[in-house]
Enzyme design. Structure first.
Site, mmCIF file in Angstrom:
data_model
loop_
_atom_site.group_PDB
_atom_site.id
_atom_site.type_symbol
_atom_site.label_atom_id
_atom_site.label_comp_id
_atom_site.label_asym_id
_atom_site.label_seq_id
_atom_site.Cartn_x
_atom_site.Cartn_y
_atom_site.Cartn_z
ATOM 1 C CG HIS A 61 112.018 24.896 22.155
ATOM 2 N ND1 HIS A 61 111.541 25.571 23.251
ATOM 3 C CD2 HIS A 61 113.005 25.660 21.635
ATOM 4 C CE1 HIS A 61 112.211 26.707 23.395
ATOM 5 N NE2 HIS A 61 113.107 26.782 22.437
ATOM 6 C CD GLU A 103 108.529 23.681 23.996
ATOM 7 O OE1 GLU A 103 109.153 22.665 24.350
ATOM 8 O OE2 GLU A 103 109.020 24.829 24.020
ATOM 9 C CB CYS A 161 114.677 27.004 25.538
ATOM 10 S SG CYS A 161 115.619 28.147 24.520
#
Lengths: 293, 192
Positions: free
Chosen positions: B171, B173, B78
């Site tokens: 993302h 994560e 991002c």
């Protein structure tokens, strides 16, 4: 394709971690904040120090002002609605603000109920003075918690008290046996499932930021060292003598909060901070932090 | 092997957790000198304007150029993608230019347009579905000839690689799926 999920709401808060969210009242201030490295701006009609000084009913900022600020910066824009004023929140969502702060800084619209934040696809942040209050707000759908502190005071002591209260209570929960948690939930006035989650994980289920009284880079670093994951600076920047410089230094202090050598070096350029208020001398009726239920 | 996570601002802690779940050592990088102790670097999600301000204040730009030239892999998600790209639009802003792509910031809109969805990733030869979370995400508008596509969503490239530089608009994560971090960790291991 899904939107408005809890993962997306908490996700945006995750992206703001380690950053500074700055109160702004004009497009020009918003640009100064963005140039200084703010991760987000909070669009307001008046900063808390002015709300405190001028009195009267404090409401959601004007639509025109919020739109001007949204058109000026590329970072996320937050805006405040009054506690329980779900129509102000609906308007903010329709405008496309990125986060709504259901805030005690504005005059409450409802003396018993907060907004049902699950009814919105835009995420909410709410203030809390202790763990029970934090978990009640999360139970209503808040995706980020911040300390209330005492907004517009320029005095960090209340934010410190609130952060310490939340973190020490979380620590205590992790030492309790499962049979103790229901009574604990009753005493906290918080949902049992959330109390159990916190006891098992040793943290809040959403990001935990600091707000209310941060006026200096040292204040920001103090809150980070106490466990805050990002900071809100309200009146502290644009009520100081040197907004652009101070904003930039507070951003750096929030990143390098563990490094006193850096904090000492960057603080050299600081000018005069905003004037502070001795919060212990404020009458109960003049406290903003007692708003919320 | 140790992977650094740029910890100036953003969701760096989630990347550390994702690496820890794979048993990979990680270290937070807040000063340029700390780059010496890591074999690869993740630039996390956050606000790209904030990251750039902080990178310039600590003189990170020359240190990252040296890091990249040394052949150590970098992975940007991002905001990290925006920082690593050759060209950034909406608005135009400085970037490191380590991967030949053009990126449009906030290209889907504001937070209410953020979304989660399923895309398709080809990381180990065969394409497989991958859960993707897009938050005020950028879009990759142009891929240079030396850039290869690693994942797509709705036909658009959302993850790409050029040499040792990997970028994603989403993302990984924020999900429990370890695939993307495992891919980057194996790249770091191979380049050591």
């Amino acid at each position: 394709m899904e939107s408005g999920t809890l993962r997306l709401k908490v996700g945006l808060a995750e992206m703001l971690k380690g950053g500074v969210i700055m109160d702004v009242t004009t497009a020009e201030q918003a640009r100064i904040a963005e140039d200084a490295g703010a991760v987000s701006v909070m669009a307001l009609e008046r900063v808390p120090a002015d709300i405190r000084a001028q009195g009267g009913v404090a409401r959601m900022a004007s639509v025109r002002r919020i739109k001007e600020i949204m058109a000026t910066v590329t970072i996320p824009v937050m805006a405040k609605c009054r506690i329980g004023h779900f129509v102000e929140a609906q308007i903010l969502q329709a405008l496309g603000v990125d986060y709504i702060d259901e805030s005690e800084v504005l005059t409450p619209a409802d003396e018993h109920f907060h907004v049902d934040k699950f009814a919105f696809s835009v995420p909410f942040v709410c203030g809390a003075r202790d763990l029970g209050e934090a978990l009640r707000r999360i139970g209503e759908g808040a995706a980020m918690i911040r300390t209330k502190g005492e907004a517009g005071s320029g005095n960090i002591v209340e934010a410190v008290r609130h952060m310490r209260k939340v973190t020490s209570h979380i620590k205590r929960l992790t030492t309790l046996g499962p049979e103790e948690l229901m009574t604990e939930a009753k005493e906290l006035g918080a949902p049992y499932e959330l109390v159990r989650w916190v006891a098992q994980n040793g943290r809040l289920p959403v990001p935990n930021f600091a707000a209310g009284g941060i006026a200096t880079p040292a204040d920001a670093a103090l809150m980070m060292q106490l466990g805050a994951e990002a900071v809100f600076v309200g009146s502290g920047i644009f009520k100081s003598a040197d907004p652009a410089v101070r904003a930039k230094i507070i951003v750096q202090a929030t990143t390098h909060y563990k490094d006193p050598a850096v904090l000492a070096k960057i603080s050299e350029e600081l000018g005069e901070a905003m004037p502070g208020i001795e919060t212990s001398r404020l009458a109960e009726k003049d406290l903003l932090q007692t708003r919320g239920w | 092997m140790r992977i650094g996570v740029l910890a100036l601002q953003g969701d760096f802690a989630l990347h550390e957790e994702a690496l820890a779940r794979l048993g990979v050592d990680s270290a937070e990088v807040r000063r340029p000198t700390e780059l010496d102790a890591v074999d690869g670097l993740i630039i996390p999600g956050g606000e790209s304007t904030t990251l750039l301000t902080l990178m310039k204040a600590s003189e990170f730009v020359p240190a990252l150029e040296k890091f990249h030239a040394s052949g150590r892999p970098m992975f940007g998600t991002c905001a990290g993608l925006i920082v690593l790209a050759r060209e950034v639009v909406n608005p135009e802003q400085f970037s490191l230019g380590f991967i030949d792509v053009t990126v449009e910031r906030n290209a889907y809109g504001r937070q209410r347009e953020s979304f989660e969805s399923e895309g398709e990733a080809t990381l180990d030869g065969s394409p497989r579905p991958l859960k993707m979370v897009f938050i005020r995400a950028p879009r990759i508008r142009r891929l240079g000839p030396a850039v290869s596509r690693l994942a797509s969503h709705g036909g658009e490239c959302v993850m790409a690689r050029q040499g040792t530089v990997v970028v994603a608009a989403f993302h990984p994560e924020l999900t429990e799926d370890p695939t993307v971090h495992r891919y980057f960790a194996s790249l770091v291991k191979a380049e050591r």
